[in-house]
Design a protein around this motif. Sequence first.
Motif, mmCIF file in Angstrom:
data_model
loop_
_atom_site.group_PDB
_atom_site.id
_atom_site.type_symbol
_atom_site.label_atom_id
_atom_site.label_comp_id
_atom_site.label_asym_id
_atom_site.label_seq_id
_atom_site.Cartn_x
_atom_site.Cartn_y
_atom_site.Cartn_z
ATOM 1 N N CYS A 195 -6.883 -4.036 -3.812
ATOM 2 C CA CYS A 195 -6.905 -3.267 -2.560
ATOM 3 C C CYS A 195 -7.953 -2.165 -2.628
ATOM 4 O O CYS A 195 -7.769 -1.144 -3.283
ATOM 5 C CB CYS A 195 -5.530 -2.670 -2.262
ATOM 6 S SG CYS A 195 -5.519 -1.675 -0.755
ATOM 7 N N CYS A 247 0.844 -1.204 0.000
ATOM 8 C CA CYS A 247 0.000 0.000 0.000
ATOM 9 C C CYS A 247 0.878 1.253 0.000
ATOM 10 O O CYS A 247 0.620 2.205 -0.733
ATOM 11 C CB CYS A 247 -0.923 0.017 1.220
ATOM 12 S SG CYS A 247 -2.233 -1.210 1.122
ATOM 13 N N HIS A 250 -2.172 -3.505 -8.019
ATOM 14 C CA HIS A 250 -2.473 -3.315 -6.602
ATOM 15 C C HIS A 250 -3.904 -2.800 -6.406
ATOM 16 O O HIS A 250 -4.625 -3.266 -5.522
ATOM 17 C CB HIS A 250 -1.477 -2.348 -5.957
ATOM 18 C CG HIS A 250 -1.717 -2.142 -4.484
ATOM 19 N ND1 HIS A 250 -1.076 -2.874 -3.509
ATOM 20 C CD2 HIS A 250 -2.561 -1.316 -3.818
ATOM 21 C CE1 HIS A 250 -1.511 -2.489 -2.316
ATOM 22 N NE2 HIS A 250 -2.409 -1.534 -2.475
ATOM 23 N N CYS A 276 -6.846 1.514 -1.213
ATOM 24 C CA CYS A 276 -6.036 2.319 -2.131
ATOM 25 C C CYS A 276 -6.862 2.747 -3.343
ATOM 26 O O CYS A 276 -6.736 3.885 -3.812
ATOM 27 C CB CYS A 276 -4.785 1.564 -2.576
ATOM 28 S SG CYS A 276 -3.523 1.473 -1.285
#
Lengths: 191, 103
Positions: free
Chosen positions: B38, B8, B34, B41
């Motif tokens: 996630c 993160c 990512h 985020c």
Amino acid sequence: MPDSPRAAQFETLLAPILGSAYGVALRLTGNRDDAQDLVQDAALRAFAAFETFEPQTHFKAWFLRVLVNCHLNRARSASRRPQTVALDDGEDALLFEAARREGLMARGVDPADALLARFDADLVAVALSDLPNDFRVVATLFLLEEMSYEEIALIVECPVGTVRSRLHRGRKLLQKALWELARERGLVGKP
Amino acid sequence: MLLGILSCKETIERLDDYLDRELSPQEAKLVVRHLKICHQCAKRFAFERELVEGLRRRLHRIEAPADLLEKIRTSLEAAEMDAASHGNSNPPRGVLKDNQGSL
Ligand SMILES: [Zn+2]
């Protein structure tokens, strides 16, 4: 039309970008009179240096470089207020966290839109013109003209890395300025 | 970074460059990877992107005053006339209109 061919040529190039130039000048100076003054001053200087303009290149970028230079020179010589205030960076994610605290993270809501909806019409302009000059210039070119780091670097005549760091920092400063102004005006959250 | 997955922290460090389209394609791919896994985020990135777009909309262009070009034209003409009268080696032709000299 102007009388001399040189002036006519200059004006032909200037006319289509005058709106952009004025828009940038307005955000740099913060008011219409100074903006008009700045554009006129830049036009005179650009015209005086017109020989150095290479016809195959981008006139707008060339003119904005002159304009930004004029602005920075004026700001330096005026230096009405020391530009060291508010230079302590805002925390990371300042407005994101603020939106969370304001309860704007609900499903089906766009938190950024919801937050911006609470700001006055001129709040963004005021916050931008409150930024220290170096940050204001890059942020204005980025937000208003949607220029890349590289294009901005050519205009402010510094390395791309400098533009990047000013812009990243300028963003935080702008968020901080927006939030503080909005609070002063009672538009958002109780402390 | 482990097995091509950003943490993160590493992702947030790339936030500005990613939104400003200043990351290399490879780096951008890592960020996207990512964001797909996630939610936190992804939410932050969406927020910052919307914020920039919203700020842009709020800074919509204000028209230049209608007479600005005319004012500039006048001052350029004055500048040329000035240069000519100071004996510039090659004054532009036609700066002084007929019957409209420097009275
Ligand atoms: Zn994450």
